[in-house]
Write an enzyme that holds these catalytic residues in place. Structure first.
Site, short mmCIF file in Angstrom:
data_model
loop_
_atom_site.label_atom_id
_atom_site.label_comp_id
_atom_site.label_asym_id
_atom_site.label_seq_id
_atom_site.Cartn_x
_atom_site.Cartn_y
_atom_site.Cartn_z
N CYS A 15 49.88 26.09 24.60
CA CYS A 15 48.69 25.68 25.34
C CYS A 15 48.08 24.44 24.69
O CYS A 15 48.57 23.96 23.67
CB CYS A 15 47.66 26.80 25.38
SG CYS A 15 46.95 27.19 23.77
N CYS A 18 47.25 24.36 21.02
CA CYS A 18 48.40 24.12 20.13
C CYS A 18 48.59 22.61 19.93
O CYS A 18 48.68 22.13 18.79
CB CYS A 18 49.69 24.69 20.72
SG CYS A 18 49.71 26.47 20.91
N CYS A 83 85.71 3.26 -2.02
CA CYS A 83 85.04 3.49 -3.31
C CYS A 83 83.63 4.01 -3.08
O CYS A 83 83.17 4.11 -1.95
CB CYS A 83 85.00 2.19 -4.13
SG CYS A 83 84.00 0.91 -3.34
N CYS A 86 81.29 1.95 -0.97
CA CYS A 86 81.45 2.10 0.48
C CYS A 86 80.59 3.25 1.00
O CYS A 86 79.83 3.10 1.96
CB CYS A 86 82.91 2.37 0.84
SG CYS A 86 84.03 1.00 0.51
N ASP A 498 50.90 -15.61 38.61
CA ASP A 498 51.54 -16.87 38.28
C ASP A 498 52.32 -17.34 39.51
O ASP A 498 52.85 -16.52 40.25
CB ASP A 498 52.49 -16.67 37.09
CG ASP A 498 53.20 -17.95 36.72
OD1 ASP A 498 52.51 -18.92 36.39
OD2 ASP A 498 54.44 -17.96 36.77
N ASP A 699 56.45 -14.02 35.05
CA ASP A 699 57.86 -13.76 34.76
C ASP A 699 58.43 -14.66 33.68
O ASP A 699 59.54 -14.47 33.23
CB ASP A 699 58.70 -13.94 36.03
CG ASP A 699 58.91 -15.41 36.38
OD1 ASP A 699 57.96 -16.20 36.18
OD2 ASP A 699 60.01 -15.75 36.83
N ASP A 703 54.29 -17.04 30.14
CA ASP A 703 53.34 -16.07 30.68
C ASP A 703 53.04 -14.95 29.67
O ASP A 703 52.09 -14.19 29.86
CB ASP A 703 53.90 -15.42 31.95
CG ASP A 703 54.07 -16.42 33.08
OD1 ASP A 703 53.25 -17.35 33.17
OD2 ASP A 703 55.03 -16.28 33.86
#
Length: 808
Positions: A15, A18, A83, A86, A498, A699, A703
């Site tokens: 709920c 919680c 090794c 690595c 724009d 876009d 902008d």
């Protein structure tokens, strides 16, 4: 501060109390900048400083508060380690990877064991990290079902269903007993299945069988420092059960003989029914995510060494060459290199018309190839694909909170203690004043108060609506980054558009060249010169000139001393000639007089064309006109915005005359023209200072600042990535109807949330006093409580029926 974000799937929340408690506890951790817990999405999103706090400490705090965290383990064989350096390097790379809790790499066994968050990463992404580190991963364990979340949800629903069925079967005799009492038959039926001992056995099986879940959940809640709905259920049902048990076995000693086993048993059954229906309904709120995830194909057809081979999608790498046949889904994002086709992109953009594709065009992963076979080069794979980014945006949005939820969170944090207090007062008033000494009557009234109260409905009121709305938006090609932006879009009263690429196609074409002075009659030479100068510019108008020059001239000359003057034009040197190309302001700044050709310029601008002035070695030589056509949908979408009471502005770098002409074509009255790119954000701020709630639609890269500063930034999805990153809402379609639909969707969502909050608050405001006055049977109170949550979720699901506004 260096920050990191962890998005964790949390189990055990029942709920709003919680989620509120967990959010509060996480917020207290040192290093946590922000913590958000979503009850409906069952997620915790924590922004924190990794130098002060680790993911494991966050998980520990969640478990300490009484909840669980979904974690998965992937064990892989790793080839190529030679090794200890690595294995150490790989282990560091894995531990730095997004969504990885811990990773252990064993050089001797050549194994990597990775504990990860399935909400943030996947086995395929972990494999990619290993490959990027220079090693080869091989499977030891299965990746898991791709529909894992759906299966987990189904398992939870199945578990809830089994608990309900078991409780219902055990409760049936108790229900029959309650009915006999209503008809005064109980005295004749105190034996057989209605004997108190039989009722005790049935009630005990319910209380500590199906009902054990509530005891465990209540204990976790109390241990974590708070109280939730389960605490109320446990208190109410335990009071009825233990009182009845005492009356059954010690009735003579305490002077009580009436039993109320049916009260506790039926309350548990009804609450379980509500939980089962709620789980089922909540599962539907995330259908959009599952649909998006299901779009991506599992395999890809790749060409390596001249041979075709089919490989798992997660093994595709950038620059791989892939082939797609008709009827197949495109596996990842890329650029077409060979062939022609028509692609259905409706599943991502909402655009129903298939798009023609040819070499050089972009293709999007998960879209459907309709006609031809083609080859393309992969440019984005894994988490970088458009689909993966869309899924991530929707997931983050569904886990976010809208400001309107704050009130519910505050109420929820105090709700359970207040209800317990009211129940105790109710018990005291009935036992000592209303009906002195009547323990059963006081107990029933207090129990009704406990079980009628429902913090669940309050906690689910906002997040379920946000989840459904953002999911529905994604289906329509509207990507909303969070609940706060959905709420802000509802408040918008001003939208700034724009011009280039938003109102217009953003793909201008050269229309006229007027050459004079030293270049009179030499239009081709003038165009070649202009094309050479503009070849270094990325502006859409520059591209129009370069494309025309490439078509009509032999080639473009080399340029030196190139200088772009934002909002004004270009200065450059071509073959020892000093060239200026741009606005009237640029020419005035360089003392170049274009007065004799002012009328020619004005006539072109009145036709809605952008006119650039050109000078060579300080002398005027020509006018170049470029036109950008208005998108077919722009005028109708703008009319709809105005009809919705929204003030619409156009923002452009064009001069006043050209700007007014374009604005008139689409019905815009307010125009901000001759605005330099760096001044766009300031124009938005000026409108905000007039107490306007401003949405900005754009876009382009220039902008981005304006999109970021606006109350809500809308990015046209066909534009620049940086614009989409800065925006709050991304429109996958390239037209303005996406703005209209976003605002209408936001209004529908806020209306839905307010309905949910009203009924949740009204329900508790009315229900608790009615129960306290003894006018409500505890069983009916339990039924009402169970179905209040279901009604809230069901109401939120109505948003799935949202359809885009009529476009015309």
């Amino acid at each position: 501060m260096n920050t990191k974000e962890a998005r964790l799937k949390v189990t055990g929340m029942s709920c709003a109390a919680c989620s509120s408690r967990l959010e509060r506890n996480l917020g207290k951790l040192a290093g946590v900048e922000k913590a958000q817990v979503n009850l409906a999405g069952e997620t915790a999103t924590v922004t924190y400083d990794p130098d002060q706090l680790s993911t494991d400490e966050i998980i520990h705090k969640i478990t300490e508060t009484g909840f669980g965290v979904v974690q998965e383990t992937l064990e892989l064989k790793v080839k190529g380690m030679s090794c200890a350096a690595c294995s150490s390097r790989l282990e560091k790379a894995l531990n730095r990877a997004r969504g990885v809790f811990s990773a252990v790499v064993n050089l001797a066994t050549e194994k990597a064991v990775v504990r990860y968050n399935p909400g943030e990463t996947s086995p395929g992404e972990i494999r990619r990290v290993i490959r990027d580190a220079g090693f080869t991963p091989e499977a030891l364990t299965e990746d898991g079902d791709p529909d894992r979340e759906r299966l987990e949800r189904q398992r939870e629903i199945t578990r809830q269903r089994r608990l309900f069925y078991l409780s219902a079967v055990l409760s049936l005799p108790l229900l029959l007993f309650m009915m006999t009492m209503l008809f005064q038959w109980h005295e004749a039926m105190r034996w057989g299945i209605f004997h108190p001992y039989v009722q005790f056995a049935l009630a005990t099986a319910i209380q500590f069988g199906p009902g054990l879940h509530f005891y465990k959940d209540a204990w976790r809640s109390l241990r974590g420092g708070g109280a939730n709905m389960s605490v109320l259920v446990v208190l109410g049902t335990s009071a009825a059960y233990f009182y009845s048990a005492a009356a059954t076995f010690f009735g003579h000693q305490i002077g009580q003989h009436e039993v109320y086993y049916e009260t506790g048993g039926l309350i548990i059954t009804l609450v379980l029914l509500g939980k089962m229906l709620e789980s089922s309904a909540k599962g539907k709120t995330s259908e959009a995510i599952r649909k998006l995830m299901g779009l991506q194909p599992r395999t890809a057809r790749i060409i390596r060494g001249g041979q075709e081979q089919e490989i798992p999608i997660e093994e595709v790498q950038v620059k791989d060459l892939l082939m797609v046949r008709p009827g197949e889904k495109i596996p990842v994002d890329g650029t077409m290199v060979e062939g022609y086709s028509t692609v259905d992109e409706s599943m991502l953009t909402g655009e129903s018309v298939p798009v023609d594709k040819q070499p050089g065009d972009r293709v999007i992963g998960a879209t459907l190839n309709k006609l031809g076979t083609f080859k393309f080069e992969a440019t984005r794979v894994g988490r970088d694909t458009a689909l993966a980014q869309i899924i991530r945006i929707v997931e983050e949005a569904q886990g976010s909170k809208a400001p309107i939820q704050r009130m519910a969170d505050v109420i929820s944090s105090y709700f359970v203690p207040v209800v317990v207090g009211v129940a105790l007062i109710t018990f005291g008033l009935w036992y000592f004043l209303a009906q002195p000494g009547e323990l059963a009557r006081a107990l029933l009234a207090a129990t009704a108060v406990l079980v009628i109260a429902c913090p669940c409905a309050l906690g689910l009121a906002t997040p379920t609506s946000i989840m459904v709305a953002t999911g529905k938006g994604a289906e329509l090609g509207i990507l909303i980054k969070g609940g706060e932006y959905l709420e802000k879009a509802y408040q918008l009263n001003t939208v700034v558009l724009d011009k280039t690429g938003t109102i217009t196609h953003g793909n201008p074409k050269l229309t006229e060249i007027l050459a004079f002075g030293a270049y009179e009659g030499r239009e081709a030479e003038l165009l070649a010169l202009a094309g050479a100068v503009e070849n270094s510019s990325e502006h859409p108008l520059a591209r129009a000139i370069v494309e025309a020059a490439a078509e009509k001239t032999a080639g473009l000359a080399a340029v030196s001393d190139f200088t772009a003057i934002p909002g004004h034009g270009i200065q450059a040197r071509v073959e020892q000639k000093e060239v200026l190309l741009g606005t009237v302001k640029l020419m005035k700044d360089h003392q170049v007089d274009f007065t004799p050709w002012q009328k020619n310029r004005e006539e072109l601008e009145e036709q809605g064309k952008t006119v650039m002035l050109m000078a060579v070695d300080g002398s005027p030589v020509g006018l170049i006109a470029v036109a950008d056509t208005v998108k077919e949908e722009s005028a109708s979408a703008i009319r709809q915005m105005l009809a919705m009471g929204i003030e619409v502005w156009m923002l452009t770098g064009d001069n006043q005359r050209t700007a007014r002409t374009i604005a008139a074509q689409v019905g815009i009255q307010q125009v901000m023209a001759e605005v330099l790119p760096e001044d766009k954000a300031q124009k938005i701020r000026e409108l905000q200072e007039q107490n306007k709630i401003v949405g900005m639609v754009g876009d382009g890269i220039n902008d981005a600042p304006a999109l970021a500063i606006a109350d809500v930034g809308f990015a046209i999805g066909t534009g620049a990535d940086v614009a989409m990153e800065a925006a709050d809402i991304t429109l996958m379609r390239g037209d303005l109807w996406g703005v209209v639909d976003s605002i209408i969707l936001s209004r529908a969502t806020i209306r839905n949330i307010r309905q949910n909050l009203f009924w949740a608050l009204f329900y508790n405001t009315v229900g608790i006093p009615v129960a306290a006055f003894g006018l409500l049977n505890p069983v009916l109170a339990g039924a009402a409580m169970a179905f209040s949550s279901v009604s809230v979720v069901t109401n939120a699901l109505r948003l799935k029926r949202f359809t885009p506004h009529h476009r015309g």
